[in-house]
Scaffold this active site. Structure first.
Site, mmCIF file in Angstrom:
data_model
loop_
_atom_site.group_PDB
_atom_site.id
_atom_site.type_symbol
_atom_site.label_atom_id
_atom_site.label_comp_id
_atom_site.label_asym_id
_atom_site.label_seq_id
_atom_site.Cartn_x
_atom_site.Cartn_y
_atom_site.Cartn_z
ATOM 1 C CG ASP A 180 -6.041 11.469 -3.190
ATOM 2 O OD1 ASP A 180 -6.350 11.048 -1.851
ATOM 3 O OD2 ASP A 180 -5.435 12.509 -3.181
ATOM 4 C CE LYS B 20 -16.731 15.319 -11.198
ATOM 5 N NZ LYS B 20 -16.491 16.658 -10.783
ATOM 6 C CG ASP C 145 -11.141 1.259 1.025
ATOM 7 O OD1 ASP C 145 -10.225 1.986 0.375
ATOM 8 O OD2 ASP C 145 -12.201 1.575 1.540
ATOM 9 C CD GLU D 130 -4.051 8.751 9.315
ATOM 10 O OE1 GLU D 130 -3.227 9.259 8.705
ATOM 11 O OE2 GLU D 130 -5.129 9.413 10.058
ATOM 12 C CD GLU E 237 -3.462 -2.194 5.233
ATOM 13 O OE1 GLU E 237 -2.476 -1.406 5.112
ATOM 14 O OE2 GLU E 237 -3.160 -3.468 5.281
HETATM 15 N N1 SAM Z 1 -0.974 6.509 2.154
HETATM 16 C C1 SAM Z 1 -1.879 7.170 3.157
HETATM 17 C C2 SAM Z 1 -2.505 6.107 3.882
HETATM 18 O O1 SAM Z 1 -2.554 5.038 3.347
HETATM 19 O O2 SAM Z 1 -3.107 6.174 5.155
HETATM 20 C C3 SAM Z 1 -2.788 8.587 3.005
HETATM 21 C C4 SAM Z 1 -3.736 8.375 2.044
HETATM 22 S S1 SAM Z 1 -4.368 9.595 1.470
HETATM 23 C C5 SAM Z 1 -6.015 9.145 0.854
HETATM 24 C C6 SAM Z 1 -3.681 10.103 -0.101
HETATM 25 C C7 SAM Z 1 -2.395 11.048 0.056
HETATM 26 O O3 SAM Z 1 -1.818 11.064 -1.195
HETATM 27 C C8 SAM Z 1 -3.033 12.425 0.572
HETATM 28 O O4 SAM Z 1 -2.338 12.941 1.715
HETATM 29 C C9 SAM Z 1 -2.662 13.072 -0.722
HETATM 30 O O5 SAM Z 1 -2.563 14.526 -0.391
HETATM 31 C C10 SAM Z 1 -1.516 12.556 -1.414
HETATM 32 N N2 SAM Z 1 -1.470 12.616 -3.070
HETATM 33 C C11 SAM Z 1 -2.401 12.525 -3.720
HETATM 34 N N3 SAM Z 1 -1.908 12.958 -4.924
HETATM 35 C C12 SAM Z 1 -0.578 13.060 -4.708
HETATM 36 C C13 SAM Z 1 0.280 13.568 -5.683
HETATM 37 N N4 SAM Z 1 0.120 13.740 -7.019
HETATM 38 N N5 SAM Z 1 1.655 13.924 -5.173
HETATM 39 C C14 SAM Z 1 2.049 13.730 -3.883
HETATM 40 N N6 SAM Z 1 0.930 13.236 -3.050
HETATM 41 C C15 SAM Z 1 -0.320 13.036 -3.395
#
Ligand code: SAM
Length: 214
Positions: free
Chosen positions: A119, A123, A155, A195, A197
């Site tokens: 993520d 900000k 990306d 997913e 990617e």
């Molecule tokens: N890695 C996967 C992919 O590339 O398809 C998912 C990407 S998705 C944008 C990011 C995932 O990281 C989300 O499911 C989110 O809930 C998890 N996530 C974000 N911050 C996290 C944290 N501090 N601890 C555990 N999971 C986290």
């Protein structure tokens, strides 16, 4: 990734044999080889989403133990469902916020860390929440074996530039940095698509990747 809250997902997670339960997590540091019942290396993905990447990794590499970490129950539920369809002995899940990662793995217990499409937290005041931030690198420093690698793909160019700038102050070095992974034949050998990617590269977005160590 946040999915609509799914009623009962917490109950499914609490009963799942694939999930290392919260009550057990505080006893985990130093015991992961016991949990898997072998001495194979331990690779973890932090923020695994629905688990496509780590499930594929575990299927292709039975000689490695994998732990997928995800904050949200509704998302983890999808990874559990994938395991129910195709059970793998070398894959476990943790539902937790990675902020506490150093209380779940022992010093140097992890052989590789993957961050995929983390993520962005755009900000500035949320920079500490970004998984490749120096605050998180300090946590990874504790659990990652000396000389072992962390691999990050995204990306999101702003997030990637931030991640690269964090390396020096955090005491990490880059072995590989690319701003267009999918055009690099050598780096694409053995690349397993996540997913996100698949989604973003099919839209034409270049994928950035680094491999780092300290
Ligand atoms: N890695 C996967 C992919 O590339 O398809 C998912 C990407 S998705 C944008 C990011 C995932 O990281 C989300 O499911 C989110 O809930 C998890 N996530 C974000 N911050 C996290 C944290 N501090 N601890 C555990 N999971 C986290």
């Amino acid at each position: 990734m946040r999915l609509r809250n799914i009623t009962g997902s917490r109950d499914v997670i609490a009963a799942s044999p694939y999930v290392v339960q919260e009550a057990v997590q505080e006893d985990c540091p130093g015991t992961w080889h016991e949990i898997f019942g072998n001495n194979h290396p331990i690779y973890i993905e932090i923020g695994m989403g629905k688990g496509k990447f780590i499930h594929t990794c575990a299927k292709e590499h039975p000689e490695i133990n994998y732990v997928g970490i995800e904050k949200y129950s509704s998302v983890l539920l999808r990874a559990i469902q994938k395991m129910e369809e195709e059970e793998l002995p070398n894959l476990k899940f943790l539902r937790m916020d990675a902020e506490d990662i150093a209380s779940v793995f022992g010093k140097g217990e992890v052989d590789k860390i993957y961050l995929n499409f983390s993520d962005p937290w755009p900000k500035d005041r949320h920079a500490k929440r970004r998984l490749p931030s120096r605050e998180f690198l300090a946590r990874y420093d504790v659990i990652l074996k000396e000389g072992a690698r962390l691999e990050f793909k995204t990306d999101n160019r702003d997030l990637f530039d931030f991640a690269v700038e964090e390396l020096e102050p955090a005491g990490w070095k880059a072995e590989v940095i690319t701003y267009d992974l999918h055009s690099d034949e050598t780096l694409m050998v053995g690349n397993i698509m996540t997913e996100y990617e698949e989604k973003f590269s099919s839209m034409g977005n270049p994928i950035c990747k680094y491999i780092i160590y300290r």
